[in-house]
Motif scaffolding. Structure first.
Motif, PDB file in Angstrom:
ATOM      1  N   ARG A  67       0.834  -1.201   0.000  1.00 26.33           N
ATOM      2  CA  ARG A  67       0.000   0.000   0.000  1.00 26.33           C
ATOM      3  C   ARG A  67       0.870   1.253   0.000  1.00 26.33           C
ATOM      4  N   GLY A  68       0.726   2.085  -1.048  1.00 26.15           N
ATOM      5  CA  GLY A  68       1.486   3.322  -1.147  1.00 26.15           C
ATOM      6  C   GLY A  68       2.975   3.123  -1.341  1.00 26.15           C
ATOM      7  N   LEU A  69       3.373   1.956  -1.812  1.00 25.47           N
ATOM      8  CA  LEU A  69       4.803   1.637  -1.924  1.00 25.47           C
ATOM      9  C   LEU A  69       5.457   2.405  -3.070  1.00 25.47           C
ATOM     10  N   ARG A  70       6.679   2.852  -2.838  1.00 22.98           N
ATOM     11  CA  ARG A  70       7.539   3.424  -3.873  1.00 22.98           C
ATOM     12  C   ARG A  70       8.786   2.563  -3.962  1.00 22.98           C
ATOM     13  N   TYR A  71       9.113   2.094  -5.170  1.00 20.59           N
ATOM     14  CA  TYR A  71      10.261   1.192  -5.306  1.00 20.59           C
ATOM     15  C   TYR A  71      10.911   1.394  -6.663  1.00 20.59           C
ATOM     16  N   HIS A  72      12.135   0.886  -6.776  1.00 20.45           N
ATOM     17  CA  HIS A  72      12.937   1.019  -7.997  1.00 20.45           C
ATOM     18  C   HIS A  72      13.322  -0.378  -8.470  1.00 20.45           C
ATOM     19  N   VAL A  73      13.236  -0.603  -9.776  1.00 17.77           N
ATOM     20  CA  VAL A  73      13.542  -1.900 -10.368  1.00 17.77           C
ATOM     21  C   VAL A  73      14.548  -1.702 -11.494  1.00 17.77           C
ATOM     22  N   SER A  74      15.535  -2.562 -11.524  1.00 18.30           N
ATOM     23  CA  SER A  74      16.474  -2.636 -12.642  1.00 18.30           C
ATOM     24  C   SER A  74      16.271  -3.986 -13.310  1.00 18.30           C
ATOM     25  N   ALA A  75      15.883  -3.984 -14.590  1.00 15.29           N
ATOM     26  CA  ALA A  75      15.541  -5.215 -15.303  1.00 15.29           C
ATOM     27  C   ALA A  75      16.431  -5.391 -16.517  1.00 15.29           C
ATOM     28  N   LEU A  76      16.619  -6.644 -16.918  1.00 13.96           N
ATOM     29  CA  LEU A  76      17.398  -6.969 -18.101  1.00 13.96           C
ATOM     30  C   LEU A  76      16.556  -6.746 -19.350  1.00 13.96           C
ATOM     31  N   ASP A  77      17.154  -6.138 -20.347  1.00 18.84           N
ATOM     32  CA  ASP A  77      16.455  -5.838 -21.596  1.00 18.84           C
ATOM     33  C   ASP A  77      16.804  -6.916 -22.626  1.00 18.84           C
ATOM     34  N   LEU A  78      16.083  -8.040 -22.558  1.00 19.47           N
ATOM     35  CA  LEU A  78      16.336  -9.156 -23.468  1.00 19.47           C
ATOM     36  C   LEU A  78      15.613  -8.915 -24.790  1.00 19.47           C
ATOM     37  N   ARG A  79      16.360  -9.087 -25.901  1.00 16.58           N
ATOM     38  CA  ARG A  79      15.761  -8.877 -27.223  1.00 16.58           C
ATOM     39  C   ARG A  79      16.203  -9.981 -28.178  1.00 16.58           C
ATOM     40  N   PRO A  80      15.809 -11.223 -27.924  1.00  9.03           N
ATOM     41  CA  PRO A  80      16.171 -12.276 -28.881  1.00  9.03           C
ATOM     42  C   PRO A  80      15.341 -12.136 -30.152  1.00  9.03           C
ATOM     43  N   THR A  81      15.882 -12.639 -31.228  1.00 10.07           N
ATOM     44  CA  THR A  81      15.153 -12.639 -32.493  1.00 10.07           C
ATOM     45  C   THR A  81      14.473 -13.971 -32.692  1.00 10.07           C
ATOM     46  N   ALA A  82      13.553 -13.996 -33.636  1.00 11.75           N
ATOM     47  CA  ALA A  82      12.876 -15.250 -33.942  1.00 11.75           C
ATOM     48  C   ALA A  82      13.865 -16.311 -34.416  1.00 11.75           C
ATOM     49  N   THR A  83      14.871 -15.886 -35.157  1.00 12.55           N
ATOM     50  CA  THR A  83      15.878 -16.838 -35.645  1.00 12.55           C
ATOM     51  C   THR A  83      16.635 -17.453 -34.486  1.00 12.55           C
ATOM     52  N   GLU A  84      16.995 -16.630 -33.506  1.00 12.47           N
ATOM     53  CA  GLU A  84      17.744 -17.147 -32.365  1.00 12.47           C
ATOM     54  C   GLU A  84      16.895 -18.139 -31.555  1.00 12.47           C
ATOM     55  N   LEU A  85      15.624 -17.862 -31.423  1.00  8.76           N
ATOM     56  CA  LEU A  85      14.766 -18.781 -30.672  1.00  8.76           C
ATOM     57  C   LEU A  85      14.521 -20.067 -31.453  1.00  8.76           C
ATOM     58  N   ARG A  86      14.481 -19.985 -32.766  1.00  5.91           N
ATOM     59  CA  ARG A  86      14.320 -21.206 -33.559  1.00  5.91           C
ATOM     60  C   ARG A  86      15.543 -22.124 -33.417  1.00  5.91           C
ATOM     61  N   LEU A  87      16.719 -21.529 -33.284  1.00  3.63           N
ATOM     62  CA  LEU A  87      17.944 -22.306 -33.207  1.00  3.63           C
ATOM     63  C   LEU A  87      18.298 -22.706 -31.780  1.00  3.63           C
ATOM     64  N   ALA A  88      17.451 -22.329 -30.808  1.00  4.72           N
ATOM     65  CA  ALA A  88      17.737 -22.656 -29.416  1.00  4.72           C
ATOM     66  C   ALA A  88      17.689 -24.172 -29.209  1.00  4.72           C
ATOM     67  N   PRO A  89      18.677 -24.738 -28.498  1.00  3.51           N
ATOM     68  CA  PRO A  89      18.679 -26.185 -28.259  1.00  3.51           C
ATOM     69  C   PRO A  89      17.600 -26.570 -27.249  1.00  3.51           C
ATOM     70  N   PRO A  90      17.293 -27.854 -27.115  1.00  2.00           N
ATOM     71  CA  PRO A  90      16.331 -28.278 -26.092  1.00  2.00           C
ATOM     72  C   PRO A  90      16.831 -27.925 -24.696  1.00  2.00           C
ATOM     73  N   GLY A  91      15.918 -27.679 -23.808  1.00  2.00           N
ATOM     74  CA  GLY A  91      16.279 -27.331 -22.446  1.00  2.00           C
ATOM     75  C   GLY A  91      16.771 -28.520 -21.663  1.00  2.00           C
ATOM     76  N   PRO A  92      17.356 -28.281 -20.485  1.00  2.00           N
ATOM     77  CA  PRO A  92      17.817 -29.378 -19.635  1.00  2.00           C
ATOM     78  C   PRO A  92      16.677 -30.332 -19.295  1.00  2.00           C
ATOM     79  N   GLN A  93      17.035 -31.549 -18.971  1.00  2.00           N
ATOM     80  CA  GLN A  93      16.021 -32.567 -18.718  1.00  2.00           C
ATOM     81  C   GLN A  93      15.199 -32.248 -17.488  1.00  2.00           C
ATOM     82  N   ASP A  94      15.839 -31.703 -16.458  1.00  2.00           N
ATOM     83  CA  ASP A  94      15.066 -31.391 -15.256  1.00  2.00           C
ATOM     84  C   ASP A  94      14.033 -30.308 -15.527  1.00  2.00           C
TER      85      ASP A  94
END
Length: 819
Positions: free
Chosen positions: A384-411
């Motif tokens: 309630r009434g909170l004021r806060y600051h956030v620093s976030a990563l600006d990720l911008r992968p392309t569709a090509t990069e996501l298509r070429l991404a390998p399968p994720g770890p088994q877990d």
């Protein structure tokens, strides 16, 4: 007011005060008005039935039937007739459906819950049942002390469900109502015992009132019960320690610090959108109008709903750990300052994803779920009434990069591709059919997005909420729903394709107020699926048509590097998810994002639908109120009609009518009865043992009538005695209506304002109406009993005569011999 009437009022008041403890259960309080009206109607029904010659046990039975009728009119209007005012053949089925939905809502919603029809039905009907129980025990059977049991049950359940939202104030008002009921019954008992010996030194006899000592003891006990916990010491362990069960803030082993169910809260907010500002923020990014504010993600699907699987939180660190699956965290950052308004009372912390660090005034008020990077409050007041600051990563992968991404770890694949065993087969079958031509996870995801945002699906917030297996099957069949349905269904379909998926909740980008300042309103609540891609982590996708912003990696410029699929991916998605308006369109990008585009007539119709309050429940409540008003006005209306009939009207010959000829005996007696009843209404009850002349003298002396009124009263008495005692033919030809009105004016002039008001609204002489009804009921019961006895005699008489017939004695032998 009679003692029984006082008991009725105090019993209803005690129930209403005890029901206040359930106010924290819902986000609104409008249901309480409905509950109070139900209590009033049930009390009025009890008053009327207890004046009749019916058996006592019939009173609560009739009250329960009236309660059922009120619930049918108020909550099952869809199954009724005449606009829901009268229950129809399907009303019980509709009421059962509403009640069942309320039971489901109890399991899904956290306190305070949204005021769904099912929850309001459960609360109002529960209060009604307690009202019947209290009225039956305290008024019908005169056991007010035992009436504390249902009141205690109501308070205990309401206060127990409210939890931290409860207050000592609710106990105080509930106990005060119970004490008032006990005092009223004590006064009633004393009035029936007679005069009470006070035992004073002089041996005098006190009046029949309750000693103030009892009231003092009750008030003192209530004060001690409220104040004693304040001065008692607080134990730090054992059963009295609220934190003994473990709380957040104890490190990894602590439990989640909030009971907030984000999916349930999201569904309630989306189906009841508001323009209230929830928060404002600034972002130093040229693409700030495309950045979602994510409050958390739900990573476990058990077939009933999507929920947060993590049960452990840690203290909120200065810098958050690297996002799950992100290969390189050395990317540009987005800095943002956020301010929460009073409209956002409960929420996990809204942040761009993935956040790298969070700065809040008091870090002890917040905990981190490291698995889903969700920052949760340690108490209800943290945001309630909170004021806060956030620093976030600006990720911008392309569709090509996501298509070429390998399968994720088994877990990761094992955890985030699990689906319940009862998941309908249509989910996986439809997913495989849609993505049959795709060669990688990205193209499969985009094929699902294109399918959901195509023309086959309709955005509709009137669809019943739900994210379980059954809700997904219904959504795929009807193809209507809102973002919760789209997000949960796409995540389930992605998991069936062995793509790690979960459901994120939060807000779409805010409205730009100039520069880099944005505001978020209640219309921007949203849900979307997140899919995992190795090297990049969790990526957002937007399957909801006419909502949100398409992802940057779904732009048409990102041509596929693998063989083309049979299903279009990027270009159609961009066109379907965010259609470009024509030059003549007056719908901007933000309106398209919120789904507010469309014909003006449709928007106007939607606004009219929201503002039209005459729903079945409201009409039912109005009908109940009108019925209660009619019941309260019945004595006044009956008394007015009776006076008009006695004194003349409608062109018929009455005591005050015009025309030649003497008054009949019935007309003279009607005028006298009106004088006696008028005096009764103003505090002079009739005395049947007196002659008309003696009765007139008593009325004149008691009311201290003036000369004109006294003379008019005497003329009425003389005319009545001529009818009763004189030989036939000694009637009067003078109209008596004027004398009655003169006498009534004198009676009213001598009475006080309270007496005149009571004579108008609740005239005591209207008791004759109940007497007539009672006589009619008794006569009917006697007639039914007589006919039943005759029917029984007719049916069993012949058989009884056969069974009780005695054998005839044998005839003596004849002494005559044959010749």
């Amino acid at each position: 007011m009679t003692t029984r009437a006082k008991l009725t009022v105090y019993a209803a008041l005690a129930t209403a005060l005890a029901s206040l403890c359930m106010l924290p259960l819902l986000t609104t309080r409008s249901w309480l008005t409905h509950a109070v009206l139900v209590i009033a109607v049930l009390a009025a029904v009890g008053v009327g039935l207890r004046r009749s010659p019916l058996y006592r046990w019939t009173v609560p039975v009739a009250q329960l039937l009236v309660l059922l009728l009120l619930m049918l009119v108020g909550f099952a209007g869809a199954g009724g007739v005449l606009g829901g005012l009268v229950p129809g053949p399907s009303s019980m089925r509709v009421l059962d459906q509403v009640f069942s939905s309320g039971l489901d809502d109890i399991q899904q919603y956290a306190i305070p819950a949204p005021p769904t029809a099912g929850l309001r039905l459960i609360l109002v009907s529960a209060v009604g049942l307690i009202a019947v129980a209290v009225d039956t025990i305290a008024v019908t059977y005169r056991r007010s002390a035992l009436a504390g049991l249902p009141l205690l049950a109501l308070y205990s359940i309401g206060n127990g469900l409210a939890g931290d939202h409860g207050s000592w104030f609710w106990f105080a008002v509930a106990a005060a109502g119970y004490l008032l009921l006990l005092f009223a019954e004590g006064q009633d008992r004393v009035s029936r015992w007679g005069r009470v010996f006070r035992g004073s030194a002089r041996g005098t006899v006190g009046s029949g009132t309750v000693s103030p000592g009892g009231r003092q003891v009750g008030v003192l006990a209530l004060a001690v019960a409220i104040l004693l916990p304040v001065v008692l010491p607080h134990w730090s362990s054992g059963l009295l320690d609220p934190a003994s069960g473990g709380t957040a803030g104890k490190g990894v082993g602590g439990s989640v610090a909030t009971s907030l169910d984000p999916m349930v809260s999201l569904e309630a907010a989306i189906t009841r959108p508001t323009d209230a500002e929830l928060l404002s923020y600034t972002l130093d990014s040229e693409q700030a109008d495309q950045i979602y504010l994510r409050t958390g993600s739900l990573d476990q699907f058990d077939g009933t709903n999507w929920r947060l699987s993590s049960t452990a939180v840690t203290d909120l660190p200065e810098s958050l750990p690297n996002p799950e699956g992100l290969r390189n965290a050395n990317v540009p950052r987005i800095e943002g300052d956020f301010t929460v308004s009073d409209g956002l009372a409960k929420s996990w912390l809204p942040m761009p994803y993935p956040a790298a660090s969070v700065q809040v005034p008091n870090r002890g008020d917040w905990k981190l779920d490291p698995l889903t990077r969700t920052v949760v409050p340690a108490n209800d007041k943290a945001i309630r009434g909170l004021r806060y600051h956030v620093s976030a990563l600006d990720l911008r992968p392309t569709a090509t990069e996501l298509r070429l991404a390998p399968p994720g770890p088994q877990d990761i694949r094992d955890r985030y591709t699990a689906v319940p065993s009862d998941l309908p087969g249509v989910v996986s079958d439809q997913a495989r059919q849609i993505t049959s031509g795709a060669k990688n996870d990205y193209d499969r995801a985009m094929a699902l997005v294109s399918w959901f945002t195509g023309p086959d699906f309709t955005y509709d917030t009137t669809v019943a909420a739900g994210t379980g297996s059954n809700a997904i099957a219904v959504f795929l069949r009807d193809r209507r729903g809102f973002c919760v349905h789209f997000a949960s269904t796409m995540a389930a379909m992605a998991r069936s394709l062995k793509i790690p998926a979960r459901v994120a909740v939060g807000f779409t980008p805010g409205d730009n107020k100039g520069g880099n300042v944005y505001t978020v309103s209640g219309r921007m609540y949203h849900a979307w699926p997140e899919l995992y891609f190795a090297g990049y982590g969790w990526m957002r996708f937007e399957p909801t048509p006419s909502r949100g912003v398409p992802t940057r990696y779904s732009e048409a410029s990102n041509a596929p590097t693998t063989a083309p699929t049979q299903h279009p991916t990027a270009a159609p998605q961009s066109a379907s998810a965010a259609p470009v308006p024509s030059s003549g369109s007056d719908c901007d990008a933000k309106q398209r994002q919120l789904g507010d585009c469309g014909p003006k007539s449709k928007a106007a119709a939607h606004a009219a639908e929201e503002s039209w309050l005459l729903s079945g429940q409201v009409l039912g409540t109005l009908a109940a109120v009108l019925a209660l008003i009619a019941l309260l006005l019945a004595p006044m209306l009956w008394r007015t009609a009776l006076r008009r009939r006695r004194l003349g009207g409608g062109g018929r010959r009455r005591p005050g009518g015009t025309g030649p000829g003497e008054l009949t005996d019935a007309q003279v007696l009607a005028a006298w009865d009106e004088l006696v009843d008028s005096a009764w209404d103003l505090g002079i009850p009739p005395d049947e043992s007196r002659t008309p002349r003696a009765a007139a003298r008593r009325i004149t002396e008691t009311a201290e009538l003036d000369a004109d009124s006294a003379a008019a009263t005497g003329r009425l008495a003389l005319a009545t005695e001529r009818v009763l005692y004189a030989p036939p033919g000694q009637g009067t030809a003078a109209p008596l209506a004027a004398d009655v009105r003169t006498a009534r004016r004198g009676l009213r002039a001598s009475a006080g304002r309270a007496e005149r008001t009571r004579a108008l609204l609740l005239p005591p002489s209207s008791a004759q109406l109940w007497w007539r009804i009672s006589d009619a009921v008794r006569a009917a019961r006697t007639a039914v009993g007589t006919r039943a006895a005759r029917a029984n005699e007719a049916a069993s008489g012949p058989l009884r005569r056969v069974l009780t017939r005695r054998p005839k004695p044998d005839a003596p032998e004849s002494d005559t011999t044959q010749s």
